[in-house]
Design a protein around this motif. Structure first.
Motif, PDB file in Angstrom:
ATOM      1  N   SER A  98     -14.292 -25.679  17.206  1.00 55.27           N
ATOM      2  CA  SER A  98     -15.737 -26.719  17.244  1.00 55.27           C
ATOM      3  C   SER A  98     -15.603 -27.726  17.978  1.00 55.27           C
ATOM      4  O   SER A  98     -14.701 -29.019  17.954  1.00 55.27           O
ATOM      5  CB  SER A  98     -16.259 -27.531  15.547  1.00 55.27           C
ATOM      6  OG  SER A  98     -16.303 -25.992  14.995  1.00 55.27           O
ATOM      7  N   ILE A  99     -16.667 -27.904  19.008  1.00 50.28           N
ATOM      8  CA  ILE A  99     -16.111 -28.425  20.198  1.00 50.28           C
ATOM      9  C   ILE A  99     -17.283 -29.356  20.114  1.00 50.28           C
ATOM     10  O   ILE A  99     -18.569 -28.595  20.491  1.00 50.28           O
ATOM     11  CB  ILE A  99     -15.888 -27.848  21.559  1.00 50.28           C
ATOM     12  CG1 ILE A  99     -14.876 -27.259  20.966  1.00 50.28           C
ATOM     13  CG2 ILE A  99     -16.211 -29.325  22.819  1.00 50.28           C
ATOM     14  CD1 ILE A  99     -13.971 -26.441  22.326  1.00 50.28           C
ATOM     15  N   ARG A 100     -17.395 -30.802  20.517  1.00 54.66           N
ATOM     16  CA  ARG A 100     -19.055 -31.893  21.077  1.00 54.66           C
ATOM     17  C   ARG A 100     -18.363 -32.261  22.108  1.00 54.66           C
ATOM     18  O   ARG A 100     -17.078 -32.364  22.684  1.00 54.66           O
ATOM     19  CB  ARG A 100     -19.271 -32.398  19.732  1.00 54.66           C
ATOM     20  CG  ARG A 100     -19.405 -31.471  18.452  1.00 54.66           C
ATOM     21  CD  ARG A 100     -19.664 -32.472  17.119  1.00 54.66           C
ATOM     22  NE  ARG A 100     -20.467 -31.374  16.869  1.00 54.66           N
ATOM     23  CZ  ARG A 100     -20.863 -32.313  15.430  1.00 54.66           C
ATOM     24  NH1 ARG A 100     -21.392 -33.652  15.092  1.00 54.66           N
ATOM     25  NH2 ARG A 100     -21.366 -31.409  14.321  1.00 54.66           N
ATOM     26  N   PRO A 167     -22.995 -31.292  20.009  1.00 56.14           N
ATOM     27  CA  PRO A 167     -22.360 -29.784  19.950  1.00 56.14           C
ATOM     28  C   PRO A 167     -22.157 -29.410  21.118  1.00 56.14           C
ATOM     29  O   PRO A 167     -23.022 -29.119  22.209  1.00 56.14           O
ATOM     30  CB  PRO A 167     -23.265 -28.664  18.797  1.00 56.14           C
ATOM     31  CG  PRO A 167     -24.209 -30.051  18.216  1.00 56.14           C
ATOM     32  CD  PRO A 167     -24.141 -31.000  19.269  1.00 56.14           C
ATOM     33  N   HIS A 168     -21.137 -28.544  21.634  1.00 62.03           N
ATOM     34  CA  HIS A 168     -21.170 -28.039  22.980  1.00 62.03           C
ATOM     35  C   HIS A 168     -22.516 -27.026  23.432  1.00 62.03           C
ATOM     36  O   HIS A 168     -22.887 -26.852  24.526  1.00 62.03           O
ATOM     37  CB  HIS A 168     -20.098 -26.859  22.863  1.00 62.03           C
ATOM     38  CG  HIS A 168     -19.761 -25.730  24.894  1.00 62.03           C
ATOM     39  ND1 HIS A 168     -19.585 -26.388  25.494  1.00 62.03           N
ATOM     40  CD2 HIS A 168     -19.908 -24.337  24.850  1.00 62.03           C
ATOM     41  CE1 HIS A 168     -19.512 -25.249  26.688  1.00 62.03           C
ATOM     42  NE2 HIS A 168     -19.614 -24.139  26.229  1.00 62.03           N
ATOM     43  N   SER A 169     -22.731 -25.902  22.238  1.00 64.15           N
ATOM     44  CA  SER A 169     -24.070 -24.880  22.483  1.00 64.15           C
ATOM     45  C   SER A 169     -25.877 -26.161  22.883  1.00 64.15           C
ATOM     46  O   SER A 169     -26.261 -25.803  23.183  1.00 64.15           O
ATOM     47  CB  SER A 169     -24.120 -23.780  21.674  1.00 64.15           C
ATOM     48  OG  SER A 169     -24.679 -25.254  20.172  1.00 64.15           O
ATOM     49  N   GLU A 170     -25.536 -27.299  22.536  1.00 61.44           N
ATOM     50  CA  GLU A 170     -26.656 -28.040  23.207  1.00 61.44           C
ATOM     51  C   GLU A 170     -26.070 -29.023  23.793  1.00 61.44           C
ATOM     52  O   GLU A 170     -27.242 -29.743  24.902  1.00 61.44           O
ATOM     53  CB  GLU A 170     -26.770 -28.913  21.764  1.00 61.44           C
ATOM     54  CG  GLU A 170     -27.241 -28.296  20.259  1.00 61.44           C
ATOM     55  CD  GLU A 170     -27.021 -28.702  18.931  1.00 61.44           C
ATOM     56  OE1 GLU A 170     -27.805 -30.041  19.209  1.00 61.44           O
ATOM     57  OE2 GLU A 170     -27.432 -28.590  18.381  1.00 61.44           O
TER      58      GLU A 170
END
Length: 173
Positions: A98-100, A167-170
């Motif tokens: 999980s990457i932020r 979050p990476h997706s955002e």
């Protein structure tokens, strides 16, 4: 100070039981074995296969129920190296990480980073692997730290920054 190699640090992933967290604070990581693939990415010919050993390790540990998280504190606009990391983060996430992302300008001004502002891995809230780099940005190794007060400060910073990071997706750059 005694430093362990990146390979020895990676062995710590075989010993943790629940959670590994990485705080990344640099805008450039000049890792010798990545220079060719980084140049390939700049020219549009990289395929991400160089990350296969790391991805296999992450799939194994996250597949066993452990969590691996990262916060990348970055300067905007991004350096070319951070652009490359952003473009390849899907490999990390597909492997279970999980990457932020946290823009540097959103860091609390009063925050004093532990371990002299170096990057670190925190394993199970008990053990740190603090990264050290030379003047040109190449990895020298990691110092293993188990001092409760230092570990406790890193836990506090982890919790604060994880909650603030995107979050990476955002994350849009």
């Amino acid at each position: 100070m005694e430093l362990i190699s990146s390979a020895e640090r990676n062995l710590l992933f075989e010993r943790f039981a629940h959670d590994a967290f990485h705080l990344e604070l640099r805008d450039d990581y000049s890792v010798p074995n990545e220079e060719g693939v980084y140049r390939d990415w700049l020219s549009g010919t990289a395929d991400g296969s160089f990350m296969a050993p790391w991805a296999q390790l992450m799939k194994r540990v996250t597949g066993s129920g452990m969590t691996v998280r990262r916060v990348r504190v970055v300067t905007e606009p991004h350096t070319p190296h951070i652009q490359w990391e952003h473009a390849t983060t899907h490999v990390n996430e597909a492997a279970g990480e999980s990457i932020r992302w946290l823009p540097r300008q959103k860091m609390p001004e009063e925050l004093v980073l532990p371990v002299k502002g170096n990057d670190w891995w925190l394993f199970d809230d008990k053990l740190l692997a603090v990264g050290y780099f030379d003047g040109s940005g190449r990895v020298l190794g990691s110092e293993v730290v188990e001092t409760p007060a230092i570990v406790g400060e890193c836990i506090r910073v982890r919790d604060l920054l994880w909650g603030m990071a995107i979050p990476h997706s955002e994350y849009t750059r």
